[in-house]
Design an enzyme around this catalytic site. Structure first.
Site, short mmCIF file in Angstrom:
data_model
loop_
_atom_site.label_atom_id
_atom_site.label_comp_id
_atom_site.label_asym_id
_atom_site.label_seq_id
_atom_site.Cartn_x
_atom_site.Cartn_y
_atom_site.Cartn_z
N HIS A 91 0.81 -1.21 0.00
CA HIS A 91 0.00 0.00 0.00
C HIS A 91 0.85 1.26 0.00
O HIS A 91 0.31 2.37 -0.12
CB HIS A 91 -0.98 0.00 1.18
CG HIS A 91 -0.33 0.15 2.53
ND1 HIS A 91 -0.04 -0.91 3.35
CD2 HIS A 91 0.07 1.25 3.22
CE1 HIS A 91 0.50 -0.49 4.48
NE2 HIS A 91 0.58 0.83 4.42
N ASP A 122 0.96 -7.71 1.48
CA ASP A 122 1.27 -6.30 1.68
C ASP A 122 2.78 -6.03 1.65
O ASP A 122 3.37 -5.60 2.65
CB ASP A 122 0.67 -5.82 3.00
CG ASP A 122 0.54 -4.31 3.05
OD1 ASP A 122 0.79 -3.66 2.03
OD2 ASP A 122 0.17 -3.79 4.13
N SER A 205 4.70 4.57 9.82
CA SER A 205 5.62 3.47 10.10
C SER A 205 5.39 2.28 9.19
O SER A 205 6.06 1.27 9.33
CB SER A 205 5.47 3.03 11.57
OG SER A 205 4.17 2.53 11.81
#
Length: 1051
Positions: A91, A122, A205
């Site tokens: 993402h 991811d 983060s």
């Protein structure tokens, strides 16, 4: 091969502690050393890790698949220094076009390009040029997925909450957490376990390495749950596999990266891992459970169960929710990793699955599909919309078949037709649409201004198709339709025309085709892509299908309708106005407006309708007119926006009504004199949203109420120097129409006014109210248009007509009672003279402010009392208007001889007036994603323009653009570019067209508050070329011209 450590997170397993020790002792060094890591060990590890961690500044240039357009910060870390490879989240890499920079700890910044984003999990990779890092010593961070176990102390090193470097401590608590579910209509990971720790990571983060005391990355930070301070980490087994494939592309960095295919297989099926206790309730046979426990690694607590199957996929009609997976190709499979490894190694091959469904053993053979084949790598950009094949991610979310034509971002043309985001297009212009090529083929056959039906479905109401009417843009609001295709060798998306522009010619006639109203417009909650506000001001409009056997239109009036209503109904029109986001100029606060207007001129060659400027706010808009007298909807064109009064004139083509329609539609009779007085009876007549005439008799309570509307946070048109009519009763703040006498003669427009209510220092809310606008100002301009004015010509229905110019005094006044004026020292002589001139108002006008750049700016001061103009006492706004209009017939150079009272003294001044047209803002430039224009009157009315130059005002900005990334937002002037002044738009164009792609630009701005600022931004001509949109009065079309672009083929 499955990872035994990943199975140790089940808290219900028997003998947990002993099992952990046994499993750990097989795979990593003695755990005693792990638990005794000292502060010095961590210091050494962090000294090694921190230089390899980078802050990623990413900009998604277009909405695509699961990700919207926008700019964000994230984290990544170097995993291959020689080749220049950075690991981060999917993402962050984005599935669509992205521009990104990486900043190392010593503040060296480099450009990075995406080389891979996993279709499901991811993680993704950026590449960079290692030779570009000149001043930092760093090493790559090794990946060690086998080093993760429950109880391991970890550190998360990254850009947490926008900090450059943040180090958060934690302990791995679970290795078998379900993949987090983020959004029902966005990206979600699945078919994998996640790790969990209470490290409390937050935004920024994403992509941080999760390291152990030896400086090895044991997981990848992906998400968090703020309510419990839990962080979710992605295991690295599949990351290591993907990295090995990428490394086969070369031993060092190359400018042109060799696109590597990473085999990924899928059954388009989502599995979940459930414990044996729950699987028994699903009907699992005890013999099967016993066999699975014996065949699986020690400590196994469950099996994989089918959660969902995507329609049209390999497993559709073969697998179903609740099916328990037992074997694949004869091998017992209970872990995601083993299943995924088998699928990735069997792409385009058949595999055999043994399942149990409700306790019944079954065997199915399925073909493993290439996962990349159902991951879109191209999209169509059409009128600001992004349309592409439906991805596996969204097909899984919405339970639709992959590859359908999916609206990722509706843009302007589709929003205008109330097509929402996430819609699936099924039919367009009467043709079935099953793939993107079908849509492009239909578009290539349509002319500008054409109106065609479109059918779509949405996941929120999947069982019903919705039909809307789409209008192809007649003006060149956007670039011609383009196809963007992903190029993995360069990391860019290259654009080409979807079809030759010659195939999209303007429709015959200025106004295009007329269309009967047959569709219901539904409310569309669309987020605006502007930087000032995110208002959703679309109104629901239900217009029933109208049929009339009597083609002459409605003739039978209801029994209780008044004469005024029957007379005025054939002159009323309903306006529906749409403003393209690409040119939301002059501070306009919404994209969609409704309101009632009245026809003031109707002949064979031209029709004109008047409406308030809270309905038709700017000229760069698309206007549709629906007539009360005849069931037809046709386009209109804005031909005049009064610079002061709250009304606009819109032209339409009477021939578009047809012979019958043109005969029943007629113009209203205007009655500017005598002016209304307190106590007069009037009829308020207007249209409901269903085009039904509504009227009531009311009493005028105040015929000359002075408006006092404050400036909005984003300056926009506000009515000033106007006296309006107030009634005792009306139909509410959203009902507009006209005020007539008992014979149906129009004395005023009952128009809508926009204002902004402010609550405290930072909260405000848009509000509207209605008041009567006397028709004398409309009548004056109308007479000049019909008789032939002396202004610039404008093409109306194929005929060039000179449009009137309006002479105004660009000063805002406010009335003060004579009793108050006396307290300021005004003499009795003047008080008596003003009271005699106007015994009703008994007031004097005072200066509130002068527009910046006007001829009166340095002559009149705030608080000045205007006593007389050309020796004639003035008491109301119209007195000054009349004096200005009289100058057109004189030879005094356009100056007013004004007598004012200032600080106890009478002063005679010669004050210049300004001449304004009714065109609105005719030119807009888009540079790096910011929309700039000349400062419009609402900005100049604030009384301030920067000394350096005031011709380049930033009105809006676009999400995902360079100005979004670097913070060049609206409500400010650009006064310098690279030290070169930009006092006007022409100078700005001359400076910016010399700038090259990828060049950093130094920009000096001045905010509305007067605060100067200098910032830098990087020009991106690949995704954000510089263009100009200008109204051409010779063709009455807004035309687009490219100022500077980048030929993708030369990259």
């Amino acid at each position: 091969m499955g990872d035994p450590l990943e199975r140790l997170g089940s808290e219900t397993a028997m003998g947990l502690e002993s099992t952990i020790k046994e499993e750990l002792s097989m795979d990593i060094d003695p755990p005693l050393r792990e638990n005794l890591a000292t502060a010095e060990d961590w210091r050494k590890a962090l000294n090694k890790v921190v230089p390899a961690v980078v802050v990623l500044r990413t900009t998604a240039c277009r909405a695509f698949d699961t990700e919207p357009a926008g700019a964000s910060y994230a984290t990544g870390f170097v995993v291959d220094k020689r080749r220049g490879i950075i690991l981060t989240n999917r993402h962050v890499v984005k599935p669509g076009p992205v521009v990104a920079e990486a900043m190392f700890v010593n503040r060296e910044e480099i450009t990075v390009h995406p080389i891979y984003r996993d279709p499901v999990h991811d993680f993704g990779f950026f590449r960079y040029n290692p030779d570009a890092i000149q001043f930092l010593e760093y090493d790559e961070i090794p990946l060690a997925p086998e080093a993760a176990y429950v109880g391991l102390e970890i550190r998360v090193v990254g850009n947490d909450s926008g900090e450059k470097v943040s180090i958060l401590a934690g302990t791995l608590a679970r290795l078998d957490r379900d993949a987090p579910h983020y959004k029902k209509d966005g990206y979600n990971d699945f078919n994998t376990f996640y790790m969990q720790a209470a490290s409390g990571t937050k935004g920024g983060s994403s992509g941080s390495p999760v390291i152990d005391w030896q400086g090895r990355a044991v997981a990848l930070n992906a998400g968090s749950k703020s309510s419990s301070a839990s962080a979710f980490f992605l295991p690295l087994e599949r990351v290591v596999r993907a990295l090995k494939f990428i490394q086969k592309g070369g031993d060092s960095y190359k400018s042109e990266w060799e696109a590597i295919s990473i085999p990924r297989g899928t059954l388009q099926t989502t599995f979940v891992h459930k414990g044996f206790d729950e699987i028994r309730r699903l009907g699992l046979q005890s013999e099967t459970e016993q066999m699975v426990r014996l065949a699986s690694a020690q400590g196994e607590t469950g099996m994989l169960v089918v959660d969902s199957v995507v329609p049209g996929g390999p497993a559709h009609n073969h697998l179903g929710p609740g099916d328990v997976l037992v074997r694949v190709n004869g091998e017992v499979i209970t872990q995601f990793l083993k299943l995924e490894t088998l699928l990735d190694d069997s792409v385009e091959q058949k595999i055999e699955l043994q399942i149990e469904r409700g306790g019944t053993p079954m065997s199915v053979q399925l073909a493993v599909q290439d996962l990349h084949s159902i991951t879109p790598a191209h999209f169509l950009e059409l009128s600001g919309a992004v349309i592409h094949p439906l991805s596996y991610q969204q097909a899984r979310n919405f339970r639709f078949q992959c590859g359908l034509v999916y609206v990722s971002e509706p843009g302007y043309m589709l929003v205008r037709a109330s097509v929402p985001r996430h819609a699936i297009i099924k039919k367009f212009a009467g043709e079935e649409i099953s793939k993107l090529e079908d849509l492009i083929s239909v578009l290539s056959k349509l002319s500008r201004g054409a109106r065609v039906p479109l059918e779509y479905i949405s996941y929120q109401d999947r069982h019903r198709k919705k039909s809307v009417l789409v209008t192809v843009d007649r003006h060149e609001w956007y670039a011609p339709p383009q196809i963007y295709t992903r190029d993995d060798s360069s990391g860019l998306w290259t654009a080409k025309l979807a079809f030759q522009p010659e195939s999209t010619m303007p429709s015959s006639g200025v106004n295009g085709e007329a269309a009967h109203m047959e569709h219901t417009h539904q409310i569309n909650h669309h987020e605006l892509t502007d930087g000032v506000s995110s208002m959703e001001t679309c109104y629901e409009h239900d217009s029933a299908e109208l049929h009339s056997e009597n083609e002459a239109g409605p003739t039978a009036a209801t029994a209780n309708s008044s004469i005024a209503e029957r007379v005025i109904e054939p002159t009323l029109v309903m306006f529906e106005v749409h403003v393209p986001p690409s040119c939301m100029l002059d501070g306009v606060h919404s994209q969609h407006f409704f309101g009632t207007g009245v026809i003031v001129h109707h002949s064979r060659s031209m029709g004109l309708a008047a409406v308030d400027k809270n309905t038709v706010a700017i000229s760069s808009s698309d206007v549709m007119l629906s007539f009360a007298a005849f069931p037809i909807e046709i386009p209109g064109e804005v031909v005049f926006l009064h610079p002061v009064h709250n009304y606009a004139l819109v032209a339409y083509d009477p021939s578009a009504l047809g012979a019958v329609g043109a005969s029943v539609v007629r113009a209203a009779e205007l009655l500017p004199e005598p002016a209304l007085r307190r106590g007069d009876s009037v009829y308020l007549v207007g249209l409901s949203r269903s085009l039904q005439a509504t009227s009531r008799k009311s009493i005028v309570t105040n015929p000359c109420a002075a408006l006092n509307i404050g400036s909005a946070d984003c300056p926009r048109y506000r009515a000033t120097n106007m006296e309006v009519i107030e009634l005792d009763t009306d139909f509410g703040s959203t009902f507009s129409g006209v005020l007539t006498d008992e014979l149906g003669r129009v004395q005023a427009i009952w128009g809508s006014f926009s204002t902004q209510l402010k609550f405290g220092c930072s909260t405000s809310e848009d509000h509207q109210f209605v008041r009567g606008i006397p028709v004398y100002a409309i009548s004056q301009v109308l007479d000049k248009i019909i008789a032939g004015a002396n202004g610039p010509p404008l093409l109306i229905n194929g005929v060039k007509r000179p449009m009137p110019l309006v002479r105004i005094l660009e000063v805002e006044f406010y009335p003060t009672l004579l009793s108050k004026a006396r307290s300021f020292g005004l003499s009795d002589e003047w008080i008596q003279a003003l009271a005699k001139k106007d015994p009703v108002r008994r007031q004097v006008l005072r200066v509130k402010s002068c527009s910046a750049g006007s001829k009166a700016e340095n002559l009149l001061e705030q608080g000045d009392m205007v006593l007389a103009v050309n020796k004639e006492p003035v008491t109301c706004f119209r007195d000054i208007e009349d004096a200005c209009q009289a100058l057109d017939n004189g030879d005094n150079g356009g100056n007013l001889n004004m007598t004012i009272f200032r600080q106890g003294r009478e002063i005679d001044l010669l004050v210049g007036t300004d001449v304004r047209d009714g065109n609105g803002t005719p030119r807009v430039i888009n540079w790096c994603g910011c929309i700039v224009q000349d400062p419009h009157p609402a900005v100049r009315a604030l009384g301030y323009l920067p000394e350096e130059g005031h011709g380049v005002y930033v009105a809006r900005w676009c999400h995902g653009s360079p100005v979004h990334r670097y913070g060049l937002y609206a409500l400010q002037w650009i006064v310098e570019v690279n030290g070169k002044p930009t006092p006007d738009l022409d100078s700005f164009v001359n400076v910016t067209k010399e700038l090259e792609h990828g060049e950093f630009v130094r920009v000096k701005t001045v905010h509305l508050t007067g605060k100067p600022r200098v910032l830098t931004l990087k020009q991106d001509l690949h995704y954000w070329p510089t263009w100009e949109l200008r109204f051409d009065p010779d063709t009455a079309i807004w035309k687009r011209r490219m100022i500077k672009t980048l030929d993708c083929r030369n990259l």
